[in-house]
Design a protein around this motif. Structure first.
Motif, PDB file in Angstrom:
ATOM      1  N   THR A  77     -98.077  26.675  -3.390  1.00  0.00           N
ATOM      2  CA  THR A  77     -98.813  27.127  -4.809  1.00  0.00           C
ATOM      3  C   THR A  77     -98.467  28.575  -4.897  1.00  0.00           C
ATOM      4  N   PRO A  78     -97.760  28.729  -6.409  1.00  0.00           N
ATOM      5  CA  PRO A  78     -97.572  29.936  -6.895  1.00  0.00           C
ATOM      6  C   PRO A  78     -98.678  30.694  -7.484  1.00  0.00           C
ATOM      7  N   ILE A  79     -99.845  30.091  -7.533  1.00  0.00           N
ATOM      8  CA  ILE A  79    -100.879  30.775  -8.329  1.00  0.00           C
ATOM      9  C   ILE A  79    -102.108  30.871  -7.193  1.00  0.00           C
ATOM     10  N   ARG A  80    -103.293  31.263  -8.003  1.00  0.00           N
ATOM     11  CA  ARG A  80    -104.474  31.377  -7.395  1.00  0.00           C
ATOM     12  C   ARG A  80    -104.964  30.168  -6.744  1.00  0.00           C
ATOM     13  N   THR A  81    -105.160  29.979  -5.664  1.00  0.00           N
ATOM     14  CA  THR A  81    -105.603  28.516  -4.860  1.00  0.00           C
ATOM     15  C   THR A  81    -106.474  28.718  -3.939  1.00  0.00           C
ATOM     16  N   ARG A  82    -107.362  27.882  -3.625  1.00  0.00           N
ATOM     17  CA  ARG A  82    -108.386  27.973  -2.547  1.00  0.00           C
ATOM     18  C   ARG A  82    -108.551  26.446  -2.049  1.00  0.00           C
ATOM     19  N   SER A 109     -98.940  20.106  -9.614  1.00  0.00           N
ATOM     20  CA  SER A 109     -98.814  19.385  -8.295  1.00  0.00           C
ATOM     21  C   SER A 109     -97.753  20.556  -7.567  1.00  0.00           C
ATOM     22  N   GLN A 110     -98.072  21.075  -6.505  1.00  0.00           N
ATOM     23  CA  GLN A 110     -97.396  22.110  -5.896  1.00  0.00           C
ATOM     24  C   GLN A 110     -96.682  23.001  -6.901  1.00  0.00           C
ATOM     25  N   ASN A 111     -95.543  23.078  -6.982  1.00  0.00           N
ATOM     26  CA  ASN A 111     -94.903  24.096  -8.088  1.00  0.00           C
ATOM     27  C   ASN A 111     -94.275  23.384  -9.346  1.00  0.00           C
ATOM     28  N   VAL A 112     -95.228  22.337  -9.479  1.00  0.00           N
ATOM     29  CA  VAL A 112     -94.781  21.728 -10.791  1.00  0.00           C
ATOM     30  C   VAL A 112     -95.989  21.454 -11.818  1.00  0.00           C
ATOM     31  N   LEU A 113     -95.831  21.671 -13.193  1.00  0.00           N
ATOM     32  CA  LEU A 113     -96.727  21.263 -14.014  1.00  0.00           C
ATOM     33  C   LEU A 113     -96.326  20.009 -14.889  1.00  0.00           C
ATOM     34  N   TYR A 114     -97.286  19.212 -14.830  1.00  0.00           N
ATOM     35  CA  TYR A 114     -96.945  17.909 -15.660  1.00  0.00           C
ATOM     36  C   TYR A 114     -98.143  17.377 -16.516  1.00  0.00           C
ATOM     37  N   THR A 126    -111.363  29.029   1.263  1.00  0.00           N
ATOM     38  CA  THR A 126    -110.517  29.634   2.275  1.00  0.00           C
ATOM     39  C   THR A 126    -109.084  29.852   1.636  1.00  0.00           C
ATOM     40  N   SER A 127    -108.108  30.632   2.000  1.00  0.00           N
ATOM     41  CA  SER A 127    -106.926  30.597   1.498  1.00  0.00           C
ATOM     42  C   SER A 127    -105.988  29.134   1.458  1.00  0.00           C
ATOM     43  N   PRO A 128    -105.126  28.820   0.634  1.00  0.00           N
ATOM     44  CA  PRO A 128    -104.471  27.568   0.966  1.00  0.00           C
ATOM     45  C   PRO A 128    -103.473  27.740   2.303  1.00  0.00           C
ATOM     46  N   TRP A 129    -104.288  27.189   3.415  1.00  0.00           N
ATOM     47  CA  TRP A 129    -103.596  26.997   4.507  1.00  0.00           C
ATOM     48  C   TRP A 129    -103.906  25.764   5.185  1.00  0.00           C
TER      49      TRP A 129
END
Length: 273
Positions: A140-145, A54-59, A100-103
Motif C-alpha cells: 500500500t502506498p498510502i495511509r493504511t491500517r 486494491s494494493q497499488n491499483v485504483l479501479y 496496527t501498521s499494515p503488516w
C-alpha cells in the motif's frame, strides 16, 4: 486497451470477465496505478469519484452495458444504528479494537483461510497463499491500517479489516472474521465500529465499496442509515433500494475515452486538456 494522456496518471481497461455479483453479466474495470509521491492525494481524489483501491491499483466498474454497481459510503453525521444494529454492538462488547501498521501476521492469515473456506470457498481469492495475502495487506502506498478485533476473554483474534485513511473518511478495503462467530453479525459490527472510528477522527465518511441492486451479496449495505451512493458523477442520499435498477442499459454508459476525460485530478483539473 490503453488510454494515455499528456499527464499522469494513465488509465487502462480490463478484458471482460464474468460478473461476480449479477449472474449472466460481464464486468470490466477502469483502473490506474497508485504510486509515487502523489499516491495519497490521487487516492483521496479518485475515492470521491467512485474508485476503490486494491494494493497499488485504483479501479471502478466500467462495464459496456451495465451500470448497476454504485460506490457506497456512510455519511457519519446522518447515521443512527437501528435496533438490531444496537443489539449487534452489545453482543460484541467483549471485543477490543487494535489498529496496527499494515503488516501481515500468521494469525491473520489463519483466520483469513478459515473465513474463505467457510464463506467463499469457490471465490476468486480461495487459492490465495500466505505470500499473496501478505502482498494484499502490505503493498500500500498510502495511509493504511490493519484493524484487529480481539476477544478480551480469550485473547483470540476474531476479525480483521484492512482500512485506508482518506482525507474525508476511512475506506474499508477488505474485512474477514471467524466463521464460528456468525451469530454475532461481525460483518455488521465491523462497519458500525468503523463509523465510530471515523467519528473519533472527525472524518465525515466510511467508504464501503460497491452496492449492487439485485445482488444478495451486497444487500446488507442498504441496511445502514446515512448511506450515500455515487450516481451519475455525484453523491446522493440513498432512496428506497427498490428505486434502483440492475437492468442492463447498453446505451447508458459513456465511451471509455469520455469517462477518462471526466475524471478530476487532485489539483481540481479534469484530465481533458
Amino acid at each position: 486497451m490503453r488510454h494515455t494522456n499528456t499527464i499522469a496518471p494513465q488509465f487502462y481497461v480490463t478484458a471482460p470477465q464474468p460478473c461476480p455479483y449479477l449472474e449472466g453479466r460481464m464486468e470490466r474495470k477502469l483502473f490506474t496505478a497508485l504510486q509515487g509521491d502523489g499516491a495519497q492525494r490521487l487516492n483521496d481524489s479518485l475515492s470521491k469519484q467512485g474508485f476503490r483501491r486494491s494494493q497499488n491499483v485504483l479501479y471502478r466498474p466500467s462495464c459496456a452495458d451495465c451500470a448497476a454497481c454504485m460506490s457506497a459510503r456512510i455519511n457519519v453525521a446522518e447515521h443512527t444504528p437501528s435496533k438490531s444494529q444496537k443489539r449487534t454492538l452489545r453482543r460484541n462488547a467483549r471485543l477490543e479494537r487494535r489498529a496496527t501498521s499494515p503488516w501481515a501476521t500468521e494469525d491473520q492469515y489463519a483466520l483469513f483461510r478459515r473465513y474463505l473456506e467457510s464463506r467463499h470457498a469457490a471465490g476468486g481469492m480461495a487459492d490465495m497463499d500466505a505470500f499473496e495475502f501478505a502482498s494484499m495487506v502490505e503493498e500500500t502506498p498510502i495511509r493504511t491500517r490493519v484493524v484487529e478485533y480481539v476477544d478480551r476473554e480469550t485473547g483470540a483474534l476474531v476479525a480483521v479489516c484492512l482500512t485506508d485513511v482518506l482525507e474525508d473518511g476511512v475506506s474499508m478495503v477488505y474485512s474477514f472474521f471467524d466463521p464460528d462467530w456468525q451469530r454475532n453479525s461481525l460483518g455488521t459490527y465491523i462497519i458500525l465500529d468503523h463509523v465510530e472510528i471515523a467519528r473519533e477522527a472527525e472524518l465525515p465518511h466510511v467508504y464501503l465499496g460497491y452496492w449492487v441492486p439485485g445482488s444478495p451479496k451486497m444487500g446488507y449495505k442498504a441496511g445502514f442509515s446515512g448511506l450515500e451512493l455515487h450516481v451519475g458523477g455525484r453523491w446522493e442520499a440513498m432512496r428506497d433500494p427498490s428505486d434502483y435498477s440492475a437492468k442492463a442499459q447498453p446505451f447508458h454508459n459513456d465511451p471509455i475515452s469520455e469517462q477518462v476525460a471526466s475524471i478530476t485530478l487532485p489539483d481540481g483539473e479534469p484530465l481533458r486538456r
